[in-house]
Design a protein around this motif. Sequence first.
Motif, PDB file in Angstrom:
ATOM      1  N   TYR A  41       0.849  -1.185   0.000  1.00 50.77           N
ATOM      2  CA  TYR A  41       0.000   0.000   0.000  1.00 50.77           C
ATOM      3  C   TYR A  41       0.891   1.242   0.000  1.00 50.77           C
TER       4      TYR A  41
ATOM      5  N   ILE B  45      -7.025   4.736   2.045  1.00 52.65           N
ATOM      6  CA  ILE B  45      -5.948   3.744   1.888  1.00 52.65           C
ATOM      7  C   ILE B  45      -5.870   2.857   3.128  1.00 52.65           C
TER       8      ILE B  45
ATOM      9  N   LEU C 264      -6.455  -1.087   3.572  1.00 57.03           N
ATOM     10  CA  LEU C 264      -5.437  -1.911   4.228  1.00 57.03           C
ATOM     11  C   LEU C 264      -6.071  -2.917   5.180  1.00 57.03           C
TER      12      LEU C 264
END
Length: 392
Positions: free
Chosen positions: A241, A387, A391
Amino acid sequence: GLKTRLRLPVGHDLTEVNWLRRAVEIHTDQFMGNGFQIVSSYNSKDSSTLPDNDKSRVKVENKTAKEYADQRRSLIQNIIDDNGGVVFFKELASNASAVGTSVVKSYYDTDAKKWVLSQVESVENFYAIWSNNDFRQVDLVAYVYQISQAQAARLYGCNESTPTSPLGQPLKYSWSTTSTTTSDQKMVTVIEVTGHVNEWAVVKDKLSEVGLGEETELNALIVGNSVKRLIGESKKLPRYYILPNKRYRKRPWGVSDITEAAIDINLTYIETLSDWRTVASKVNFPKFKVMGMSPEIQIPKPKSRTIEMIPLSEGQDIALIDQGDANQVDFKSQLEELKEQFVRETGISRVLFSDPTITLNSNQALMTSMKPTTDIAVAKKALWAPILTQLF
């Protein structure tokens, strides 16, 4: 470092003033100083309009959904705690502020039986093959790093014929046991590739060549010159990521809080301070002319921060030479202007630099002075939130 970019004549004073490190610390504290809150939600069904025989069922479904949401939240919190807690994410924020981007590797460790979050320390050795010109989607990522020969032998069964690379240069490796590059320690280069590799796929747990467009997602660990681990099952693949510090249009990586302009301002400040101190070290210490000396006596070489005697042959007096001041008004105004430009460029209030010349008489004035810094932190949180959601 700053020293390598300074333009100082030989003999000039050097007082290192590094605002850049403090700027990164301030942005990191404002952004991730208190971590983030984990929220796990669920959709509660309204049973008020349902028949009585359905209300009990909906009540049980809502209770079950709430329990699942609480379990998800507890699971995510346990994963975070197992991987260093808030400190881990603060290190990510610090790295992103300094270099522009942080990268996290997420995978399940079957040996330790835990989910692992690992920071890619050397982002400069992380590569991406972008699948779109908006630089938001990738076909393939690769991370290159080094391990010692002994560790390569212990972990992967490598022998002395495995190619090595000089310490700190993972991509400059030799394909023979005799290296032409001088290095204190020979290292083995490791490349971990994750994603779709052109014309390659995992077929029956083996790496096989396929036609273009028939690739499957894979993870391959290449140690030296051989593949030591191959994963073809999508659920077991590690995921990477990319966490940008700031995102610009059509730019592949994030942007650091430390801009080139901020670096130049810091360098100019050091050089200006050096000029002032060098002049002051000569002007602020008196020089005397000594009369009646022999003509053969050499004039002494000037020294900084030293009272000096200049021998002369006429007369018998000792008189003070008026050297004026060290242009302190001009130098002070230059240094003050550089401070102002630095805080404008980095978006940091001078209050956060513990500047004693700044006095704020109310909380409102304090909040107003800190608004540029808090605006940057809010923008980063909005950028990282989806994000981090992905995750977990």
